[in-house]
Scaffold this motif. Structure first.
Motif, PDB file in Angstrom:
ATOM      1  N   ARG A 325      29.071  13.132  32.530  1.00 52.61           N
ATOM      2  CA  ARG A 325      29.208  12.616  30.879  1.00 52.61           C
ATOM      3  C   ARG A 325      29.119  11.360  31.417  1.00 52.61           C
ATOM      4  NH1 ARG A 325      32.160  17.119  28.061  1.00 52.61           N
ATOM      5  NH2 ARG A 325      30.741  16.212  26.096  1.00 52.61           N
ATOM      6  N   LEU A 326      30.209  10.956  32.375  1.00 54.91           N
ATOM      7  CA  LEU A 326      30.633   9.153  31.849  1.00 54.91           C
ATOM      8  C   LEU A 326      29.193   8.668  32.128  1.00 54.91           C
ATOM      9  CD1 LEU A 326      33.911   8.939  33.237  1.00 54.91           C
ATOM     10  CD2 LEU A 326      33.300   9.810  30.994  1.00 54.91           C
ATOM     11  N   GLU A 327      28.589   9.191  32.655  1.00 50.98           N
ATOM     12  CA  GLU A 327      27.715   8.246  33.723  1.00 50.98           C
ATOM     13  C   GLU A 327      26.242   7.802  33.002  1.00 50.98           C
ATOM     14  OE1 GLU A 327      27.130   6.785  36.936  1.00 50.98           O
ATOM     15  OE2 GLU A 327      28.464   7.990  37.500  1.00 50.98           O
ATOM     16  N   ARG A 372      40.369  18.232  30.689  1.00 47.75           N
ATOM     17  CA  ARG A 372      40.606  19.415  29.686  1.00 47.75           C
ATOM     18  C   ARG A 372      40.609  18.007  28.543  1.00 47.75           C
ATOM     19  NH1 ARG A 372      44.636  21.960  30.089  1.00 47.75           N
ATOM     20  NH2 ARG A 372      43.790  23.137  31.887  1.00 47.75           N
ATOM     21  N   ASP A 373      41.387  17.513  27.930  1.00 49.30           N
ATOM     22  CA  ASP A 373      41.755  16.421  27.035  1.00 49.30           C
ATOM     23  C   ASP A 373      40.831  15.357  26.866  1.00 49.30           C
ATOM     24  OD1 ASP A 373      42.605  15.157  25.154  1.00 49.30           O
ATOM     25  OD2 ASP A 373      44.338  13.890  26.083  1.00 49.30           O
ATOM     26  N   ALA A 374      39.651  15.050  28.345  1.00 48.40           N
ATOM     27  CA  ALA A 374      38.466  14.056  28.371  1.00 48.40           C
ATOM     28  C   ALA A 374      37.288  14.940  27.530  1.00 48.40           C
ATOM     29  CB  ALA A 374      38.515  13.636  29.827  1.00 48.40           C
ATOM     30  N   ASN A 375      37.004  16.080  28.121  1.00 48.89           N
ATOM     31  CA  ASN A 375      36.318  16.540  27.568  1.00 48.89           C
ATOM     32  C   ASN A 375      36.068  16.582  25.991  1.00 48.89           C
ATOM     33  OD1 ASN A 375      34.717  17.095  29.496  1.00 48.89           O
ATOM     34  ND2 ASN A 375      35.637  18.526  30.633  1.00 48.89           N
ATOM     35  N   THR A 376      37.862  17.435  25.589  1.00 46.24           N
ATOM     36  CA  THR A 376      37.702  17.837  24.274  1.00 46.24           C
ATOM     37  C   THR A 376      37.193  16.469  23.409  1.00 46.24           C
ATOM     38  OG1 THR A 376      39.619  19.234  24.751  1.00 46.24           O
ATOM     39  CG2 THR A 376      39.098  18.655  22.793  1.00 46.24           C
ATOM     40  N   LEU A 378      35.531  14.495  24.387  1.00 49.23           N
ATOM     41  CA  LEU A 378      33.788  13.523  25.093  1.00 49.23           C
ATOM     42  C   LEU A 378      33.215  14.876  23.566  1.00 49.23           C
ATOM     43  CD1 LEU A 378      33.906  13.121  28.031  1.00 49.23           C
ATOM     44  CD2 LEU A 378      32.674  11.254  26.983  1.00 49.23           C
ATOM     45  N   ASP A 379      33.997  15.890  23.529  1.00 52.54           N
ATOM     46  CA  ASP A 379      32.850  17.102  22.351  1.00 52.54           C
ATOM     47  C   ASP A 379      32.487  15.981  20.894  1.00 52.54           C
ATOM     48  OD1 ASP A 379      32.266  18.436  24.843  1.00 52.54           O
ATOM     49  OD2 ASP A 379      33.780  20.078  24.319  1.00 52.54           O
ATOM     50  N   ALA A 380      34.102  16.118  20.474  1.00 44.82           N
ATOM     51  CA  ALA A 380      34.109  15.640  19.598  1.00 44.82           C
ATOM     52  C   ALA A 380      33.490  14.118  19.133  1.00 44.82           C
ATOM     53  CB  ALA A 380      35.763  14.982  19.082  1.00 44.82           C
ATOM     54  N   GLY A 381      33.269  13.497  19.945  1.00 46.62           N
ATOM     55  CA  GLY A 381      32.248  12.108  20.086  1.00 46.62           C
ATOM     56  C   GLY A 381      33.965  10.923  19.550  1.00 46.62           C
ATOM     57  N   ARG A 382      35.020  11.469  20.104  1.00 41.88           N
ATOM     58  CA  ARG A 382      36.507  10.854  20.441  1.00 41.88           C
ATOM     59  C   ARG A 382      36.046   9.653  21.722  1.00 41.88           C
ATOM     60  NH1 ARG A 382      40.919  12.540  19.717  1.00 41.88           N
ATOM     61  NH2 ARG A 382      40.212  14.753  19.805  1.00 41.88           N
TER      62      ARG A 382
END
Ligand code: AMP
Ligand code: ZN
Length: 463
Positions: A325-327, A372-376, A378-382
């Motif tokens: 996802r970061l890539e 987990r924190d990062a995925n949340t 990313l999902d929220a576009g934040r």
């Protein structure tokens, strides 16, 4: 950094004898067959130790011996109708291939027992001069009674120094069952060396004393192995080395618990083992095997199951997904101080856990909380560029000490580059059949090679 020292039975602050430099001896494989993943649990935890020490700024000099002469290598070479060297070569090569597949950093020295006979003879002579040996039917034995410190490492419980856990088939006459052979007289049909001690071969324990002291000095920092090595192997190493030199041999003794299957140690003799290559053939990613073998603290037994391996696969998938996802890019400028702080806090806790006797499980927990924190977010576009950088820093720490490259593209790059290198080596030695085999293996996986004047280029079909 604190390490649990078997010699003192407590965690101690680790301070190397020479500032900034760590001298490390790790008992290596007996090259009579392919190593199994139980053996690799031990070699992997030693690799982690090495990486953490390096990360902390130490220069590490590591020695790992290759036992290429003992009862098992001799018996198997004989059964195969091969000279000892021709027989062991296959398994030495396989061992290094497996180390590479698992991403284990190379030690500075891999001394082979058969290449250090003069050093071993010299050590035996020192022991003889100091009155620690006796002869029986042409073999030389170390007399335990002459070394008062015997049993300090294993604690002299009746099951260890007083018992007889490893009965060596070719030890004939000993005064005391604990006495051990340092030089075994020549036997019909076995390899031997003509030396000042007579024609024969070294006892198994001798090589580690002679080769560790040759490359690391008479007193060095850390000596490791699996718990099965404590007695008699390491106890005997201490006796031989200190009786010969009169100075302390090793300052920190570290031992790993076993990889077990249904409560039993994974071992060749029980037949309950898996080799790395067998698991790779079944489709397991060596990174997942590495992750599994490192995920439990080294002093706790680790139970091997395919279900457990599957859970490790899922954990690594989570890391791979995040890196992919970061890539993907497309992040805007800025970042959230709360996340940036959480990422650096995770790094700190991971470092603290590893400094606490290499508590790997304690280091992985904060990493996955952060994932987990990062995925949340990313999902929220934040998630913005500074968050990406902070997360990457934590992932970089994970990569450096756990030796695992997260991200599918990166993993593929590493694998393909390694195969391309192998193909180039095969072509250089004009082994075109092998070069073609490698090209086909890559093609089967969708990787297309293009030989250009600038070198080999590759791409994944359809990308
Ligand atoms: P060997 O080739 O049997 O001398 O073993 C080489 C190294 O692997 C030693 O340090 C052993 O303690 C270690 N080892 C052997 N079996 C296991 C196991 N099931 N789990 C962890 N380490 C092991
Ligand atoms: Zn050893």
């Amino acid at each position: 950094m604190r390490l649990f020292n078997t010699l003192t039975r407590r965690e101690e602050e680790f301070v190397p004898l020479r500032p900034g430099e760590v001298r490390l001896y790790t008992c290596g494989p007996t090259v009579y067959d392919y190593a199994h993943i139980g053996n690799f649990r031990t070699y992997l935890w030693e690799d982690l130790l090495r990486r953490v020490l390096e990360y902390r700024g130490h220069r590490v000099t590591q020695v790992m011996n290759l036992t290429d002469v003992d009862d098992k290598t001799i018996a198997n070479a004989c059964a195969a109708g091969l000279e000892l060297d021709d027989y062991t070569r296959t398994f030495i090569d396989a061992f290094f291939e497996d180390l590479d597949a698992l991403g284990i950093e190379r030690a500075e020295h891999y001394p082979r027992a058969t290449r250090h006979i003069p050093e071993m003879v010299a050590l035996v002579k020192r022991l003889k001069d100091r009155g620690h040996l006796y002869e029986s039917r042409g073999s030389l034995y170390f007399k335990i009674d002459t070394f008062p410190g015997y049993g300090r490492l294993c604690g002299l419980d009746p099951g260890c120094a007083g018992g007889r856990s490893r009965i060596e088939s070719d030890e004939y006459d000993k005064d005391d069952p604990r006495d051990f052979a340092v030089w075994k007289m020549r036997k019909e049909g076995e390899p031997f060396w003509d030396t000042e001690l007579g024609a024969g071969r070294p006892g198994w324990h001798l090589e580690c004393s002679a080769m560790s002291m040759k490359y690391l000095g008479e007193t060095f920092d850390i000596h490791t192995g699996g718990v099965d090595n404590i007695f008699p192997h390491h106890e005997n190493e201490i006796a031989q080395s200190e009786a010969a030199t009169g100075v302390p041999f090793v300052r920190y003794w570290l031992h790993a618990a076993h990889l077990v299957v249904d409560g039993e140690k994974m071992s060749k003799s029980k037949g309950n083992f898996h080799t790395l290559r067998a698991l790779i053939k079944r489709g397991y990613d060596p990174r997942v095997i590495r992750y599994m073998l490192l995920s439990v603290h080294y002093r706790k037994p680790l139970n091997f199951t395919f279900e457990g391996l599957g859970q490790c696969q899922a954990a690594l998938d989570r890391l791979d997904d995040l890196v992919d996802r970061l890539e993907g890019g497309g992040f805007s400028a800025g970042g959230d101080p709360e996340f940036i702080n959480a990422a650096s806090e995770a790094r700190r806790i991971m470092g603290e856990a590893l400094d606490d006797d290499l508590n790997t499980a304690g280091a992985l927990a904060p990493l996955f909380d952060l994932v987990r924190d990062a995925n949340t977010r990313l999902d929220a576009g934040r998630f913005a560029l500074d968050d990406v950088a902070a997360l990457r820093e934590t992932l970089h720490f994970f990569r450096a000490v756990f030796g695992i490259e997260p991200g599918r593209r990166a993993a593929l790059d590493r694998e393909v580059e390694a195969l391309i290198k192998k193909r180039a080596e095969a072509r250089a030695r004009r082994d075109f059949a092998e070069a073609d085999r490698i090209r086909k293996a890559l093609t089967d996986r969708g990787v297309v090679l293009e030989d250009t004047p600038q070198g080999v280029r590759w791409k994944v079909r359809g990308c």
